[in-house]
Design a protein around this motif. Structure first.
Motif, PDB file in Angstrom:
ATOM      1  N   ASN A   1      21.139   6.403 -11.884  1.00 36.53           N
ATOM      2  CA  ASN A   1      20.049   7.027 -11.134  1.00 36.53           C
ATOM      3  C   ASN A   1      19.032   5.993 -10.666  1.00 36.53           C
ATOM      4  O   ASN A   1      18.506   6.082  -9.562  1.00 36.53           O
ATOM      5  N   HIS A   2      18.773   4.998 -11.512  1.00 34.91           N
ATOM      6  CA  HIS A   2      17.844   3.930 -11.134  1.00 34.91           C
ATOM      7  C   HIS A   2      18.375   3.161  -9.918  1.00 34.91           C
ATOM      8  O   HIS A   2      17.621   2.843  -8.993  1.00 34.91           O
ATOM      9  N   ILE A   3      19.672   2.879  -9.911  1.00 35.73           N
ATOM     10  CA  ILE A   3      20.280   2.167  -8.780  1.00 35.73           C
ATOM     11  C   ILE A   3      20.256   3.039  -7.534  1.00 35.73           C
ATOM     12  O   ILE A   3      19.976   2.570  -6.430  1.00 35.73           O
ATOM     13  N   LYS A   4      20.547   4.358  -7.697  1.00 39.24           N
ATOM     14  CA  LYS A   4      20.547   5.270  -6.540  1.00 39.24           C
ATOM     15  C   LYS A   4      19.162   5.362  -5.916  1.00 39.24           C
ATOM     16  O   LYS A   4      19.011   5.340  -4.697  1.00 39.24           O
ATOM     17  N   GLU A   5      18.145   5.509  -6.766  1.00 37.21           N
ATOM     18  CA  GLU A   5      16.793   5.674  -6.256  1.00 37.21           C
ATOM     19  C   GLU A   5      16.204   4.358  -5.780  1.00 37.21           C
ATOM     20  O   GLU A   5      15.417   4.316  -4.844  1.00 37.21           O
ATOM     21  N   GLY A   6      16.581   3.290  -6.432  1.00 38.49           N
ATOM     22  CA  GLY A   6      16.038   1.974  -6.102  1.00 38.49           C
ATOM     23  C   GLY A   6      16.759   1.361  -4.924  1.00 38.49           C
ATOM     24  O   GLY A   6      17.431   2.017  -4.132  1.00 38.49           O
ATOM     25  N   LYS A   7      16.639   0.093  -4.851  1.00 40.81           N
ATOM     26  CA  LYS A   7      17.198  -0.624  -3.722  1.00 40.81           C
ATOM     27  C   LYS A   7      18.631  -1.059  -3.951  1.00 40.81           C
ATOM     28  O   LYS A   7      19.313  -1.426  -3.026  1.00 40.81           O
ATOM     29  N   GLY A   8      19.096  -1.097  -5.170  1.00 41.38           N
ATOM     30  CA  GLY A   8      20.446  -1.536  -5.466  1.00 41.38           C
ATOM     31  C   GLY A   8      20.442  -2.789  -6.313  1.00 41.38           C
ATOM     32  O   GLY A   8      19.417  -3.204  -6.842  1.00 41.38           O
ATOM     33  N   ILE A   9      21.592  -3.403  -6.416  1.00 40.05           N
ATOM     34  CA  ILE A   9      21.754  -4.600  -7.234  1.00 40.05           C
ATOM     35  C   ILE A   9      21.793  -5.815  -6.307  1.00 40.05           C
ATOM     36  O   ILE A   9      22.677  -5.918  -5.451  1.00 40.05           O
ATOM     37  N   PRO A  10      20.857  -6.760  -6.475  1.00 37.31           N
ATOM     38  CA  PRO A  10      20.880  -7.953  -5.632  1.00 37.31           C
ATOM     39  C   PRO A  10      21.947  -8.940  -6.113  1.00 37.31           C
ATOM     40  O   PRO A  10      22.076  -9.204  -7.300  1.00 37.31           O
ATOM     41  N   VAL A  11      22.725  -9.457  -5.168  1.00 43.96           N
ATOM     42  CA  VAL A  11      23.769 -10.438  -5.472  1.00 43.96           C
ATOM     43  C   VAL A  11      23.540 -11.651  -4.562  1.00 43.96           C
ATOM     44  O   VAL A  11      23.692 -11.551  -3.354  1.00 43.96           O
ATOM     45  N   PRO A  12      23.173 -12.796  -5.153  1.00 44.28           N
ATOM     46  CA  PRO A  12      22.960 -13.990  -4.322  1.00 44.28           C
ATOM     47  C   PRO A  12      24.276 -14.662  -3.955  1.00 44.28           C
ATOM     48  O   PRO A  12      25.155 -14.832  -4.786  1.00 44.28           O
ATOM     49  N   VAL A  13      24.410 -15.014  -2.691  1.00 49.12           N
ATOM     50  CA  VAL A  13      25.565 -15.769  -2.201  1.00 49.12           C
ATOM     51  C   VAL A  13      25.003 -17.046  -1.593  1.00 49.12           C
ATOM     52  O   VAL A  13      24.324 -17.009  -0.570  1.00 49.12           O
ATOM     53  N   THR A  14      25.279 -18.167  -2.252  1.00 48.45           N
ATOM     54  CA  THR A  14      24.689 -19.438  -1.822  1.00 48.45           C
ATOM     55  C   THR A  14      25.528 -20.091  -0.728  1.00 48.45           C
ATOM     56  O   THR A  14      26.687 -19.737  -0.516  1.00 48.45           O
ATOM     57  N   ALA A  15      24.921 -21.076  -0.086  1.00 49.46           N
ATOM     58  CA  ALA A  15      25.626 -21.841   0.942  1.00 49.46           C
ATOM     59  C   ALA A  15      26.836 -22.549   0.333  1.00 49.46           C
ATOM     60  O   ALA A  15      27.886 -22.643   0.971  1.00 49.46           O
ATOM     61  N   ASN A  16      26.719 -23.021  -0.902  1.00 49.08           N
ATOM     62  CA  ASN A  16      27.849 -23.682  -1.563  1.00 49.08           C
ATOM     63  C   ASN A  16      29.014 -22.726  -1.787  1.00 49.08           C
ATOM     64  O   ASN A  16      30.177 -23.123  -1.654  1.00 49.08           O
ATOM     65  N   MET A  17      28.725 -21.468  -2.118  1.00 49.75           N
ATOM     66  CA  MET A  17      29.784 -20.472  -2.309  1.00 49.75           C
ATOM     67  C   MET A  17      30.521 -20.229  -0.998  1.00 49.75           C
ATOM     68  O   MET A  17      31.759 -20.171  -0.972  1.00 49.75           O
ATOM     69  N   LEU A  18      29.784 -20.085   0.093  1.00 52.69           N
ATOM     70  CA  LEU A  18      30.400 -19.880   1.400  1.00 52.69           C
ATOM     71  C   LEU A  18      31.199 -21.104   1.830  1.00 52.69           C
ATOM     72  O   LEU A  18      32.279 -20.988   2.399  1.00 52.69           O
TER      73      LEU A  18
END
Length: 151
Positions: free
Chosen positions: A12-29
């Motif tokens: 419910n917290h995820i639904k009401e909130g903004k979601g889960i932030p996942v960082p994708v760095t330039a090195n990963m790309l």
């Protein structure tokens, strides 16, 4: 509060909130691009809301194989499910669809179609750990893209 209630409150917290932030760095790309056997000496930067990639590409022409130095600028334009779609803003030396497809069409991470490159984040382990949801939003910062996965 038992275990099931904790899970329900988390969802419910995820639904009401903004979601889960996942960082994708330039090195990963950059590591994803290095998996492409047609690309060499790849460098990637994320700045000012764009992705800048430089390197050499092995172009298979009908008569010969040639190494082309290239520079490409990608701008995000759309979100579909767990994919970010980028428009090719600039490509030097040539912006030929047939050549772009041969170089940049490498599923499951990248696909090229009609002047756009689709980046599938679901094929990455860091995003696969989140079993449900889609990309709700993203934010490009200096050196990374923060994708928000939500329900």
């Amino acid at each position: 509060m038992d275990f099931l209630d904790k899970i329900k409150s988390g969802v419910n917290h995820i639904k009401e909130g903004k979601g889960i932030p996942v960082p994708v760095t330039a090195n990963m790309l950059q590591e994803v691009l290095r998996r492409n056997d047609r690309l060499q000496d790849v460098t990637l930067e994320i700045k000012e809301g764009e992705i800048h990639i430089t390197g050499k590409a092995k172009a298979d022409l009908k008569v010969t194989t040639k190494d082309l130095s290239f520079s490409i600028t990608l701008q995000p334009v759309q979100i579909e499910g767990r994919e970010l779609i980028f428009k090719i803003a600039k490509l030097k030396p040539l912006n030929l669809s047939i050549l772009n497809k041969r170089i940049f069409d490498k599923p499951p991470h990248l696909t090229y179609k009609k002047g756009h490159i689709r980046m599938d984040f679901n094929s990455w382990e860091i995003v696969r750990k989140i079993p449900i949801g889609k990309i709700k939003n993203y934010k490009m910062e200096e050196g990374s893209i923060i994708i928000i996965v939500g329900i």
